[in-house]
Design a protein around this motif. Structure first.
Motif, short mmCIF file in Angstrom:
data_model
loop_
_atom_site.label_atom_id
_atom_site.label_comp_id
_atom_site.label_asym_id
_atom_site.label_seq_id
_atom_site.Cartn_x
_atom_site.Cartn_y
_atom_site.Cartn_z
N ARG A 133 0.82 -1.22 0.00
CA ARG A 133 0.00 0.00 0.00
C ARG A 133 0.85 1.26 0.00
O ARG A 133 0.36 2.36 0.26
N GLU A 134 2.12 1.13 -0.32
CA GLU A 134 3.05 2.26 -0.26
C GLU A 134 2.60 3.46 -1.08
O GLU A 134 2.77 4.61 -0.66
N ASN A 135 2.00 3.22 -2.23
CA ASN A 135 1.65 4.30 -3.14
C ASN A 135 0.18 4.71 -3.06
O ASN A 135 -0.30 5.51 -3.87
N SER A 136 -0.52 4.18 -2.07
CA SER A 136 -1.93 4.55 -1.87
C SER A 136 -2.01 5.88 -1.14
O SER A 136 -1.13 6.25 -0.36
N TYR A 137 -3.11 6.59 -1.40
CA TYR A 137 -3.39 7.84 -0.70
C TYR A 137 -4.35 7.56 0.47
O TYR A 137 -5.09 6.56 0.44
#
Length: 341
Positions: A133-137
């Motif tokens: 989920r590193e690139n989730s907002y």
């Protein structure tokens, strides 16, 4: 060790003076999960904001790592704050930044080089269970995932203390348990001191080693969670314990389950630790000429061991009933007689 001595915070307006925190003294050993519980307006949120100087104390000392935080100013205070992590009820994430960028933010402020920063962030993402989920907002995350980001961000600068201000209040029960399990895991892995503010006794029961109960700015009771559960002293503490034992003040409702064919006693038994696993009721029935009617009971785990409460009716001759009560007490179980039938 965190040593809080005679801590007070007074808010003054034209019309009144409010003692939000009133002469509080608490010692918290390193590596402990310490709970502070109180109803709305008790002063617990002000108390935790004093610890990292989001509020300035009116009086008292806050000794952390041999430094009085209450006496620090500007640059020394800024550096000390980097070692005090904090998570909030409503997450306080940066909505225009990804998970990775939110966690990296305090490291950027601290001037950590990008390579070291990226390595640390990835380590924290793995620690709190957000891999992938590193690139989730934040808008793409559940409440529990948002709080995991908040926890990871609070750990970015390797704090010695983690402050949690109603960190699970906005979450559903299942997600609350997941976050509490994560806090226990972090406490054990990092030997991190955690101070947890809440109004929910379930939270205290599940994760805390010791607890302080606040009312009107004062600590009215403190001690090991297990002892506070078994022998609450203040009215406020008793009300919180009732959240876990709702039958505490409803003993009259047991009447329909109580037999009236012979004399009996209705008693409340407190089981602690290994005694909670013992087949004591069966033992008493075999040893003595009494019949035991189980009315209601529960066993709850705490960080210091199991705590059980059992309501029973003991039927038989008066002298034999007293022998049964003495037998139970000799086994290390506390007995409280609630009703003579």
């Amino acid at each position: 060790m965190i040593s809080i001595k005679n801590l007070s915070k007074v808010f003054k307006t034209k019309d009144q003076t409010v003692n939000a925190v009133d002469d509080v003294s608490i010692d918290i050993p390193k590596g402990e999960i310490f709970g502070v519980i109180g109803y709305s307006g008790a002063g617990k949120s002000t108390f935790i904001r004093l610890i990292n100087r989001l509020e300035d104390p009116s009086e008292g000392e806050i000794i952390l790592d041999d430094q009085d935080i209450a006496a620090l100013r500007k640059e020394p205070l800024r550096k000390k704050r980097q070692k005090i992590g904090m998570i909030f009820q409503h997450f306080n994430l940066l909505w225009s930044r990804t998970v990775f960028e939110n966690i990296a933010f305090p490291l950027e402020i601290a001037g950590v080089p990008k390579r070291d920063r990226d390595e640390k962030v990835q380590e924290l993402i793995d620690l709190v269970g957000l891999k992938g989920r590193e690139n989730s907002y934040p808008s793409q995350l559940s409440g529990g995932q948002k709080q995991r980001v908040g926890i990871a961000r609070a750990l970015a600068n390797d704090p010695t203390v983690l402050l949690c201000d109603e960190a699970t209040s906005a979450l559903d029960p299942e997600t609350t348990d997941d976050i509490l399990d994560l806090l226990v895991s972090i406490n054990e892995k990092l030997n991190l001191t955690i101070i947890l503010i809440t109004h929910e006794m379930h939270v205290i029961q599940k994760v805390c080693h010791r607890v302080a109960v606040m009312e009107q700015g004062q600590v009215v009771e403190q001690g090991e969670v297990l002892n506070v559960f078994v022998k609450p002293q203040s009215k406020t503490t008793k009300r919180f314990v009732q959240q876990l034992s709702p039958l505490e003040h409803q003993i009259d409702r047991l009447d329909e389950f109580i037999t009236d064919d012979q004399q009996s006693e209705v008693v409340k038994l407190h089981f602690i630790g290994n005694n909670a696993k013992r087949a004591l009721i069966s033992e008493v029935s075999k040893q003595l000429d009494v019949a035991i009617n189980i009315l209601q009971g529960s066993i709850s785990p705490t960080q210091e061991g199991a705590y059980g409460t059992l309501y029973v009716e003991i039927k038989g001759e008066p002298t034999v009933i007293q022998e049964a009560i003495q037998y139970i007490e000799a086994s290390g179980v506390e007995v409280e007689v609630l009703k003579h039938v």
